[in-house]
Design an enzyme around this catalytic site. Sequence first.
Site, PDB file in Angstrom:
ATOM      1  N   CYS A 156       0.860  -1.173   0.000  1.00  0.00           N
ATOM      2  CA  CYS A 156       0.000   0.000   0.000  1.00  0.00           C
ATOM      3  C   CYS A 156       0.895   1.220   0.000  1.00  0.00           C
ATOM      4  CB  CYS A 156      -0.892  -0.022   1.239  1.00  0.00           C
ATOM      5  SG  CYS A 156      -1.381   1.575   1.892  1.00  0.00           S
ATOM      6  N   PHE A 166     -29.457   6.765  31.270  1.00  0.00           N
ATOM      7  CA  PHE A 166     -30.790   7.351  31.441  1.00  0.00           C
ATOM      8  C   PHE A 166     -30.776   8.880  31.432  1.00  0.00           C
ATOM      9  CE2 PHE A 166     -31.661   3.047  33.056  1.00  0.00           C
ATOM     10  CZ  PHE A 166     -32.752   2.749  32.254  1.00  0.00           C
ATOM     11  N   ARG A 174     -32.160  11.868  30.487  1.00  0.00           N
ATOM     12  CA  ARG A 174     -33.492  12.239  29.984  1.00  0.00           C
ATOM     13  C   ARG A 174     -33.939  13.510  30.700  1.00  0.00           C
ATOM     14  NH1 ARG A 174     -36.335   6.199  29.443  1.00  0.00           N
ATOM     15  NH2 ARG A 174     -34.642   5.402  28.158  1.00  0.00           N
ATOM     16  N   GLY A 175     -34.016  14.618  29.953  1.00  0.00           N
ATOM     17  CA  GLY A 175     -34.385  15.894  30.577  1.00  0.00           C
ATOM     18  C   GLY A 175     -33.342  16.266  31.605  1.00  0.00           C
TER      19      GLY A 175
END
Lengths: 253, 253
Positions: free
Chosen positions: A100, A236, A238-239
């Site tokens: 390569c 969790f 959330r908000g």
Amino acid sequence: MKGYIKREILKVTKELNREEDLIAVEKRLRLRVNGQEILKLYCSPTMVRELVAGFIMTEGIIEGSWCAERMEISYGDDIVVDVPAEGEVNLEGATITSGCVGGITFDHSLNTEGRKPSDISLGAGQLRELFQSFQRASNLYNLTGCIHSAAISDGKSLIVLAEDIGRHNAVDKAIGYCFLENIPLNDKIILVSGRLSSEMVSKCIRWAIPVVVSRTAPTALSVSLAEKNHITLIGFMRGIRFNIYTHPERVRL
Amino acid sequence: MKGYIKREILKVTKELNREEDLIAVEKRLRLRVNGQEILKLYCSPTMVRELVAGFIMTEGIIEGSWCAERMEISYGDDIVVDVPAEGEVNLEGATITSGCVGGITFDHSLNTEGRKPSDISLGAGQLRELFQSFQRASNLYNLTGCIHSAAISDGKSLIVLAEDIGRHNAVDKAIGYCFLENIPLNDKIILVSGRLSSEMVSKCIRWAIPVVVSRTAPTALSVSLAEKNHITLIGFMRGIRFNIYTHPERVRL
């Protein structure tokens, strides 16, 4: 390539409606190294270069250096990705060695040692705002309801947001982007939509990402892995609510 | 073995609380056939016998017959399952052949042909009620928020409900239970909590389960597979609402 299609479906509520809806596209990706197919996986057809870079680096598919810039991607019934590599591939007994030249090359062996998560510190409000901007930016999820997302942040803004039908692929895409752009990960935060199983947390440990935040739950094994490897695991989100499972010292409350 | 542990975590809302929470257990399962380890997977440590039976049958791991009753399961850091088989295993180049006497045996080659999904018919209200009872019964999810579930129903009640940290494992457990109990699947409904990717729908096609119902979305590839294989695919089952993606003729509206 777009991550969704439009299709007529029947929507049943109190009445029956025939409507067009957006459905997430799932394609088979065939990964070839130096012409030899080494594996297949299912993914969303976006950020394919980042997915393959992240996957190869995280899973240690190639031992040695390879050329991300010379990766060739063709979109048909399947997505076929050809990766030229100088290293060795050892999968299902097959060993591939070939040349390569030029392009970005990674030496996988350099990246696996000496990584440690840094001692960054984040405010609780800062974390909540980051997660909100992550969720607002998750377009494909908002369109199809069927997509996982992952983002890397420096604590101020999102550096990259990736989406995929697979939880692991979304993380590989986000990490792959950072490799391609030469962005270090050991002082960053990763935000994810999906559950934190051990394989998800292992990817973050491998690249020493110090803070992992999810909309949903971790498993007991991932909590134990994060504890041992000095990763702050948050679930969790959330908000205003979130749970800190391990290493709360990085969060200012 | 229980599917969860208790652990103290920090819960952040407006204030900070240190509370005990339930976290889903994730174990590594090492599957051995005639003494040789053939693969590892991560799972919840419940219904392991059903998981292995469903997995072996659906993925075609063993070519020939094997003994579900003589399966040995040991629970340690890993769960190690030993399966005696009379057939051949062809995985990563290794071929295993050995004897198996007595017990329940399956001849895998018998089960792969001639299966067709039957023309059952279901009312919309009946489907909604089934799905509600499925969700009420998903204990581990309700406890940990981190678990997928799958159930098989005859249209009247749930025959089996299985839970796992992995979507695919939950389906394999439910299908595995039916194999072990000699319950045909081509006139049943499968109810699942997770997204319907192509690999999920392929499992149902393989066993000719005519109706697949999910709480969430299918991918475009799974819609196309269901269409071709005469499977009724229903998504976004939430309250009175649901979407029919393919073969609505089985649903009375």
